[in-house]
Design a protein around this motif. Structure first.
Motif, mmCIF file in Angstrom:
data_model
loop_
_atom_site.group_PDB
_atom_site.id
_atom_site.type_symbol
_atom_site.label_atom_id
_atom_site.label_comp_id
_atom_site.label_asym_id
_atom_site.label_seq_id
_atom_site.Cartn_x
_atom_site.Cartn_y
_atom_site.Cartn_z
ATOM 1 N N ASP A 183 118.238 50.448 23.885
ATOM 2 C CA ASP A 183 117.135 50.865 23.013
ATOM 3 C C ASP A 183 117.453 52.258 22.471
ATOM 4 O O ASP A 183 117.462 53.239 23.212
ATOM 5 N N ASP A 230 116.653 41.615 11.471
ATOM 6 C CA ASP A 230 115.792 42.568 10.783
ATOM 7 C C ASP A 230 116.607 43.461 9.850
ATOM 8 O O ASP A 230 117.781 43.722 10.079
ATOM 9 N N ARG A 262 115.737 53.813 19.991
ATOM 10 C CA ARG A 262 114.618 54.372 19.218
ATOM 11 C C ARG A 262 114.292 55.816 19.583
ATOM 12 O O ARG A 262 113.847 56.580 18.728
ATOM 13 N N THR A 284 118.286 47.738 19.990
ATOM 14 C CA THR A 284 117.092 48.034 19.203
ATOM 15 C C THR A 284 117.255 49.399 18.544
ATOM 16 O O THR A 284 117.518 50.393 19.222
ATOM 17 N N LYS A 328 107.972 53.747 19.893
ATOM 18 C CA LYS A 328 106.680 53.515 20.531
ATOM 19 C C LYS A 328 105.785 54.735 20.357
ATOM 20 O O LYS A 328 106.228 55.874 20.477
ATOM 21 N N LYS A 338 117.938 44.431 16.628
ATOM 22 C CA LYS A 338 116.558 44.418 16.163
ATOM 23 C C LYS A 338 116.171 45.789 15.621
ATOM 24 O O LYS A 338 116.695 46.807 16.069
ATOM 25 N N VAL A 339 115.232 45.791 14.683
ATOM 26 C CA VAL A 339 114.706 47.037 14.130
ATOM 27 C C VAL A 339 113.232 47.123 14.474
ATOM 28 O O VAL A 339 112.441 46.260 14.098
ATOM 29 N N LYS A 340 112.879 48.168 15.221
ATOM 30 C CA LYS A 340 111.485 48.383 15.609
ATOM 31 C C LYS A 340 111.164 49.868 15.511
ATOM 32 O O LYS A 340 112.014 50.703 15.822
ATOM 33 N N PRO A 341 109.948 50.214 15.123
ATOM 34 C CA PRO A 341 109.569 51.634 15.095
ATOM 35 C C PRO A 341 109.448 52.176 16.510
ATOM 36 O O PRO A 341 109.212 51.421 17.456
ATOM 37 N N PRO A 393 115.680 52.229 15.421
ATOM 38 C CA PRO A 393 114.488 52.540 14.622
ATOM 39 C C PRO A 393 114.765 52.343 13.140
ATOM 40 O O PRO A 393 115.928 52.334 12.708
#
Length: 228
Positions: free
Chosen positions: A135, A182, A137, A160, A213, A208-211, A162
């Protein structure tokens, strides 16, 4: 009389889950470096997960150098606080946090890197009958461009990132796949570049692309009124 305090925890003190996990992570790195064979690794792994005190954990890494060749302290130093501005410039070049290990290995097990950690210039991630979770991010980056070399054999690795990070997936899948579902969107000014390469054999690597937390509000926030 001088006030002398021990540089490491007292042997009789109880070890925490985080202490055990740090030792297990070093053992996995030692396998990747060729310092331990699988039989030694499995023996020490069993002891690590059943250890209750520092005295039981300490011998497991006593003959292993820490990354960089220095003796490994059992208690890890707390990471430096991240600058409040959140800009990429404050997160590239180490961000005040020492570079993490250059290898992450899961052999019939799993590994995880998340929260505040520093991605080294090249990270070799291996999942053999296991799984890995990287991760990025909240991570710092040792350099503007980092390479994550993934080897997934009958296992899986998830990365993962950002939004705004530039991602370049070059891996090869043989009866497996390198999957980027993504879209990171426009590259943010000064954002790092993450190159994902390697081999997936009967396994998979997924990006994966996720903002990031969002921190939970103190006090739990207002409760919603239930409609009748």
């Amino acid at each position: 009389m001088t006030d002398e305090r021990p540089e490491k925890p007292l042997p009789e003190l109880r070890a925490s889950d985080a202490d055990r996990e740090r030792v297990v992570e070093r053992l996995r790195d030692a396998v990747a470096e060729g310092r331990l064979d699988m039989e030694e690794f499995e023996e020490r792994l069993e002891v690590a997960y059943t250890s209750k005190t520092y005295a039981e954990l300490e011998p497991l890494t006593r003959d292993l150098p820490a990354p960089g060749g220095h003796p490994m302290p059992l208690a890890a130093a707390a990471p430096a606080p991240r600058p409040a501005d959140g800009s990429w410039a404050s997160r590239i070049g180490g961000g005040g946090v020492p570079a993490s290990s250059s290898a992450a290995v899961a052999v019939m097990s799993s590994f995880q890197r998340k929260g505040t950690w520093t991605v080294p210039p090249r990270l070799d991630a291996v999942a053999f009958w296991g799984s890995g979770d990287l991760d990025l991010r909240e991570a710092n980056f040792a350099e503007r461009e980092v390479v994550i070399n993934c080897i997934a054999i009958m296992g899986g690795i998830q990365i993962t990132v950002p939004p705004g990070v530039e991602v370049d997936v070059r891996g090869f899948g043989f009866m497996g796949a390198f999957d980027q579902r993504d879209t990171p969107g426009p590259v943010a000014p000064g954002a790092p570049r993450v190159v994902v390469t390697g081999l997936a054999f009967w396994g998979g690597v997924e990006v994966k692309v996720k903002p990031p937390k969002r921190p939970k509000p103190l006090g739990g926030g207002p409760k919603l009124r239930k409609e009748l």
